[in-house]
Design an enzyme around this catalytic site. Structure first.
Site, short mmCIF file in Angstrom:
data_model
loop_
_atom_site.label_atom_id
_atom_site.label_comp_id
_atom_site.label_asym_id
_atom_site.label_seq_id
_atom_site.Cartn_x
_atom_site.Cartn_y
_atom_site.Cartn_z
N PHE A 11 0.40 -1.88 0.14
CA PHE A 11 -0.11 -0.15 0.18
C PHE A 11 0.77 1.09 0.29
CE2 PHE A 11 -1.94 2.89 3.24
CZ PHE A 11 -2.42 3.64 2.50
N LEU A 76 10.79 -0.82 2.84
CA LEU A 76 9.68 -1.06 3.86
C LEU A 76 8.87 -2.11 3.72
CD1 LEU A 76 9.65 2.05 1.89
CD2 LEU A 76 7.36 2.14 2.11
N THR A 95 10.89 -12.04 9.65
CA THR A 95 11.18 -11.26 7.82
C THR A 95 10.79 -9.85 8.77
OG1 THR A 95 8.11 -10.19 8.38
CG2 THR A 95 9.07 -12.15 7.39
N TYR A 149 5.87 -6.95 17.56
CA TYR A 149 6.58 -5.77 16.31
C TYR A 149 6.85 -4.58 16.76
CZ TYR A 149 4.96 -3.45 12.63
OH TYR A 149 4.68 -1.61 11.46
#
Ligand code: UDP
Length: 325
Positions: A11, A76, A95, A149
């Site tokens: 996005f 990103l 990741t 996170y």
């Protein structure tokens, strides 16, 4: 100038591709299409200045090859969305930390300027608003998955700053605050595309908790205008910048506004957090950025307001739903 944009089919990444192409630059997109979609950038292919490589940021030889072909990197690629983070914690941690490690090593080795996208999540549940880049961070326990996170993104920042100090890596870090706009999907939990889709269908808008928590939403176009400007500024290297808006709204008030703008057929349904997410979830009450630092550096101030965001998202969801039928 040619940029490598990891996560460029996502996005935010796809809007960033549009931005650098509009400035006359070239872009190489590296994306594994796990959450990104080729459709997001398909319209950019015909110009001949965008190239797409299907692959992961965890693939070091591939990242090296891509980085060598470019003048600068914007990283990103990341796990995104509270829902995905809670449902796939291993993938989230691997990741984020693994991918960033690969990208930073390549950039350090070939001395490529790199912009690292971090998140306002790193402030955690601090109540000291507005959040300044140098403020203390307040994290919940490691048994609550959401914090993985925030901690992974904080490790990314530590690693970037460490490369800057030890290897003179030209790196700038941005902390993005609730970025919204066309092409964002509600699939991973993001509130605005979810509310808009619910409002357009006349379904109840699912407000989690008491709805008194607040957020400041930033139009993706304001964000992508800021990123290349920061990367181009040598004085920004080795620094962290908040990128966001200060237009604060409660989630309940947001729901009312979405209902108004989507035809007024929906009502609000309050959903307790334990039902909305798996157990072990902490939500933040307020999340408001201090924008003094980025304003002083590149003159950043968001130009679009919440209503602009909502109108653009409503038009986008309408367009996508029409195309799907
Ligand atoms: N939220 C909500 N209903 C939804 C999705 C999210 O009330 O269907 C709430 C969520 O609990 C949070 C806020 O909206 O308080 C923003 O959520 P989002 O996932 O968009 O971003 P966050 O700020 O949590 O990263």
């Amino acid at each position: 100038m040619r940029y490598l944009i990891t996560g460029g089919a996502g996005f935010i990444g796809s809007h960033l591709c549009e931005q650098v192409l509009s400035l006359g630059d070239e872009v190489l997109v590296l994306d594994d299409l796990s959450t990104g979609r080729f459709d997001n950038i398909a319209h950019l292919e015909s110009g001949g200045r965008m190239r797409f490589v299907l692959g992961s940021v965890n693939d070091a030889p591939l990242v090296t090859e891509c980085a060598r072909q470019c003048d600068a990197v914007m990283h990103l690629a990341s796990a995104v969305g509270v829902r995905l983070i809670i449902e796939q914690p291993v993938r989230t941690i691997e990741t984020i930390i693994g991918g960033t490690d690969v990208v930073l090593r390549c950039c350090a080795r070939y001395r490529k300027p790199v912009l690292l996208t971090s998140s306002s999540e790193v402030y955690g549940k601090s109540e000291k608003v507005p959040f300044r880049e140098e403020d203390d961070r307040v994290m919940g326990p490691t048994t609550h998955r959401r914090w993985s996170y925030a901690c992974a993104k904080a490790m990314d920042e530590f690693l970037a700053l460490a490369h800057h100090t030890e290897h003179r890596l030209p790196v700038v870090i941005v902390r993005l605050f609730n970025t919204v706009g066309p092409r964002q999907t509600g699939q991973y939990g993001m509130v605005i595309p979810r509310f808009v889709a619910q409002g357009l269908r006349g379904e109840p808008l699912t407000v989690y908790g008491d709805g008194k928590q607040t957020r400041c939403f930033t139009h993706v176009r304001d964000v992508v205008e800021a990123l290349p400007a920061l990367l181009a500024d040598p004085a920004a290297r080795g620094h962290i910048y908040n990128v966001g808006s200060q237009e604060e709204i409660t989630i309940e008030a947001l729901a009312h506004r979405v209902i108004e703008l989507t035809g007024g057929r929906s009502r609000i349904e309050y959903v307790p957090y334990e039902k909305a997410y798996v157990q072990g979830f902490d939500d933040m009450r307020r999340r408001l950025p201090d924008l003094t630092k980025i304003h002083a550096r590149i003159g950043y101030a968001p130009k679009r307001r919440l209503d602009d965001i909502l109108r653009d998202v409503i038009a986008d969801v309408r367009r996508r739903e029409a195309a799907a039928t």
